[in-house]
Design an enzyme around this catalytic site. Structure first.
Site, mmCIF file in Angstrom:
data_model
loop_
_atom_site.group_PDB
_atom_site.id
_atom_site.type_symbol
_atom_site.label_atom_id
_atom_site.label_comp_id
_atom_site.label_asym_id
_atom_site.label_seq_id
_atom_site.Cartn_x
_atom_site.Cartn_y
_atom_site.Cartn_z
ATOM 1 N N HIS A 118 -22.559 98.605 -29.470
ATOM 2 C CA HIS A 118 -23.526 99.486 -30.121
ATOM 3 C C HIS A 118 -24.932 99.331 -29.541
ATOM 4 O O HIS A 118 -25.802 100.160 -29.782
ATOM 5 C CB HIS A 118 -23.506 99.318 -31.643
ATOM 6 C CG HIS A 118 -24.097 98.062 -32.191
ATOM 7 N ND1 HIS A 118 -23.331 96.972 -32.555
ATOM 8 C CD2 HIS A 118 -25.369 97.712 -32.475
ATOM 9 C CE1 HIS A 118 -24.102 96.020 -33.049
ATOM 10 N NE2 HIS A 118 -25.362 96.444 -33.002
ATOM 11 N N ASP A 167 -16.783 94.871 -30.199
ATOM 12 C CA ASP A 167 -18.171 95.305 -30.038
ATOM 13 C C ASP A 167 -18.849 94.591 -28.864
ATOM 14 O O ASP A 167 -19.648 93.681 -29.051
ATOM 15 C CB ASP A 167 -18.935 95.044 -31.343
ATOM 16 C CG ASP A 167 -20.162 95.930 -31.494
ATOM 17 O OD1 ASP A 167 -20.610 96.495 -30.476
ATOM 18 O OD2 ASP A 167 -20.669 96.063 -32.620
ATOM 19 N N SER A 197 -27.996 91.578 -32.961
ATOM 20 C CA SER A 197 -26.883 92.294 -32.344
ATOM 21 C C SER A 197 -26.801 91.944 -30.869
ATOM 22 O O SER A 197 -27.785 92.064 -30.135
ATOM 23 C CB SER A 197 -27.072 93.804 -32.491
ATOM 24 O OG SER A 197 -26.815 94.231 -33.790
#
Length: 713
Positions: free
Chosen positions: A87, A224, A649
């Site tokens: 992402h 991810d 992240s």
């Protein structure tokens, strides 16, 4: 997906906030310089590295950690290969996609260095080099008798001077950040790499498996991850994209772990967490959860729903707005989790009890009187801040209209450019021009006039909900005079060269323009300037009170032999914890998920689609060297007590020896309240296991070239 946001942007984006208690064993986003304070606890928890070396920015693992300006990443080869979350590369995947070349759905893998794609405009890699305490330089000459506005301007002037001196070194990007409410300031120096290329991203059926249904949930089966590569000029200097640029050679890169990861193992995470406010007051927490988050969740839901309705059935606009929708959906789900989490742990009661203990300590000694005065001042300021936040959130919707945002940005640039560079506001100095150009360039692949108009009309409805005395009459009159039809039919700002060209024009050109969006920006400018001045005044008064209040909190913790981690502020931090599941309402959460779970969830319908090759490999039990000796299969994601938030992240999850075992990418929904208050019984972070990443790369996507580059044998 972990969120990122700024502290005051709780008015415009999701914020984190609270916990005035000193850190627990697993709690805290620690500065490298704080390693000695927590060394004993880390060793007791399982750390095998020398804590002194762990805190050294010139040594691995910290020297291999980088920022993407909103996500974290880490170097995994000597050729500038960088791994982060799917992402986090999503914007570049979207930017390079179009109907007939849908890398979002199909994934992207460069067969060679030459076929790696330029990242979206504005994509950057920032390599940390130093963190220097500059508190004395920033606070020199400040007086409690100053107005808040003057205080904020003096602090900003000092920050700009330090940044300017730091950036006299070529290719450096520097910033001065506040810690403990402005009690301490550090100068963060980073190497800025401008040529960033997309190397590999799995298809969304892997990288976003489960979509919003599984977001913030456990069990999780999301792959991810994604890869960028950093490029520089042949002489090693930072340069914008050019075909003859060469891969960047980092000081060090992370080693991929070979030892199996198991329940109970020590883990660390290193990255650039966005913003938390655990050190805020009980009143701030009560307002945020009782008033702000419910309004913010609806605000984002309406936004996302409007885009989905406007793009339905249109492949081109669906791709154009994909990253915007994904971000909005992530934030709105987080807001619901924040509210539920606060209720589950009794946040208001916990905050009130913690605050009472601290303030009782203040009251117990005349020597602490200055902290008491600061507490009283801060309480008044917090009440004042609350009155602004909802209105500011609604105003922020106007920038969803991308051409209006472009016009306001260009006009602000022109206004600031008329001043000497040192006197301009941060964000509008010469050092910022390129980032503004790139931000305005991105619009060309993320804009559709019909969708944008729908979002502008929605923004006007949000604006109408602001109390009448807080609205800008000049703005409303300008919109009425132009009419929305004319705004979109009469503007030329949809053309990228025209839009960028406005950055070179003087203020007089804006004031004489007949472009309807430019005219609207001009009408808004006085109100915008007034709001900025009011915000700076509040900021200065807040710093004066909060910095003293938090110095007292640090002293209170020290009196009990404890340390306090500063709130996250997008600077380099690390945290530590252990692999562990948990029990929840009659259920036992195991610490690992497996590839069998991926196949079990696969329905063939979004968001539970899996590549045929992946499903076939699982059914054939083709696990090879990636099978876990205990699980007997390939682990996908794992839970730990790591203390993370937005900006983490893509952060490297490391084992006790500092080797890469995974990538942090999310938390669980009831634990997102940890941005406000760390509750160890519910806080869990989710990382993708590097064994699943490597298994997919080898068995499904054919990325053996990259595995070899990472030294995987």
């Amino acid at each position: 997906m972990i969120l990122n946001r700024t502290r005051r942007a709780a008015v415009a984006a999701l914020l984190a906030t609270v916990a005035a208690t000193p850190a627990l064993a697993d709690e805290g986003k620690w500065l490298p310089s704080q390693t000695p304070q927590i060394a004993a606890k880390m060793k007791a928890a399982g750390l095998k590295l020398d804590p002194a070396k762990l805190g050294d920015l010139n040594l691995a693992p910290l020297t291999a950690i980088a920022s993407l300006g909103g996500c974290s990443a880490s170097f995994v080869s000597s050729e500038g290969l960088l791994v982060t979350n799917h992402h986090c590369v999503y914007g570049s995947v979207q930017y390079n996609s179009k109907p007939g070349q849908d890398y979002l759905a199909d994934g992207f893998l460069a067969p060679s260095f030459a076929e790696e794609l330029p990242g979206a405009p504005g994509t950057r890699i920032f390599v940390i080099e130093s963190l220097k305490d500059v508190t004395a330089d920033v606070t020199r000459g400040l007086s409690d008798k100053m107005s808040g506005l003057l205080r904020a301007e003096r602090i900003e002037a000092s920050r700009k001077a330090l940044i300017s001196a730091c950036e006299k070194q070529p290719s450096r990007r520097c910033d001065v950040r506040a810690y403990y409410g402005g009690a301490t300031y550090f100068l963060q120096q980073q190497l800025e790499i401008k040529d960033v290329r997309l190397v590999y991203a799995p298809p969304s059926s892997v990288g976003n498996f489960g979509g919003e249904i599984d977001n913030w949930q456990w069990p999780r089966h999301t792959g991810d991850w994604g890869f960028y590569r950093a490029y520089v000029a042949k002489d090693g200097s930072s340069a914008t994209y050019a075909k003859d640029n060469v891969p960047f050679h980092p000081k060090a890169h992370l080693t991929i772990a070979t030892d199996p990861l198991k329940d109970g193992d020590f883990v660390m995470v290193a990255g650039f967490p966005g913003y938390t406010n655990r050190l805020a007051t009980a009143a701030e927490a009560k307002f945020q959860y009782g008033t702000y988050y419910p309004a913010f969740q609806k605000f984002l839901s309406d936004y996302s729903d409007a885009i989905m309705a406007a793009t339905a059935g249109n492949k081109a606009t669906t791709i154009a707005y994909a990253s915007i929708v994904r971000g909005a959906d992530n934030y709105k789900k987080n807001a619901l989790g924040q509210i539920a989490g606060a209720e589950a742990i009794g946040l208001n009661e916990k905050k009130a009890a913690d605050e009472k203990a601290y303030r009782d300590w203040i009251a117990a000694s005349p020597a602490n009187a200055k902290y008491g005065y600061a507490a009283q001042a801060l309480d008044r300021i917090v009440a004042e801040e609350e009155q602004r936040q909802i209105a500011d959130m609604r105003r922020s919707a106007l920038n969803r209209a991308q051409l209006l945002m472009a016009a306001r940005t260009a006009l602000r640039w022109a206004q600031e450019r008329a001043k000497p560079d040192a006197e301009r506001d941060i964000g509008f100095q010469d050092r910022d021009r390129q980032s503004i150009v790139e931000r305005l360039t991105q619009i060309e692949r993320r804009y559709d006039p019909k969708v944008d108009r729908i979002l502008f009309e929605q923004a006007m409805r949000e604006y109408a909900a602001i109390p009448a005395d807080k609205q800008d009459p000049a703005f409303l009159a300008a919109v009425k005079a132009a009419g929305i039809d004319t705004l979109y039919s009469g503007t030329k700002l949809a053309d990228t060269p025209t839009r960028i060209g406005w950055l070179d024009k003087p203020v007089a050109a804006f004031e004489g323009s007949d472009d309807p969006f430019i005219k609207l920006a001009v009408a808004m400018a006085p109100g915008d300037a007034k709001a900025r001045a009011e915000g700076k005044d509040l900021e200065g008064r807040d710093q004066m009170a909060r910095s003293v209040y938090l110095k007292g909190l640090i002293a209170f913790a020290a009196s009990k032999g404890e340390a306090v981690a500063p709130d996250a502020n997008s600077s380099l931090r690390f945290s530590y914890g252990n692999i562990t599941g948990k029990s929840r309402d009659g259920m036992r959460w195991m610490p690992f998920t497996t590839v069998e779970g991926v196949v079990e969830k696969t329905t063939g319908r979004e968001p539970f689609i899996s590549p045929d090759k992946l499903v076939a490999a699982v059914k054939a039990k083709d696990y090879g060297r990636y099978a876990d000796p205990i699980l007997g299969t390939v682990p996908v994601d794992f839970l730990s007590t790591l203390d993370i938030t937005g900006g983490n992240s893509g952060s490297a999850t490391l084992n006790a020896k500092g080797e890469l075992v995974g990538l942090a990418f999310d938390g669980t929904i009831e634990g997102v309240v940890s941005d406000w208050y760390y509750e160890p019984s519910i806080n869990r972070s989710i990382s993708v296991d590097q064994r699943y990443m490597r298994w997919v790369m080898e068995k499904v996507d054919g990325a053996g070239r990259l595995l070899a580059e990472m030294g995987v044998k």
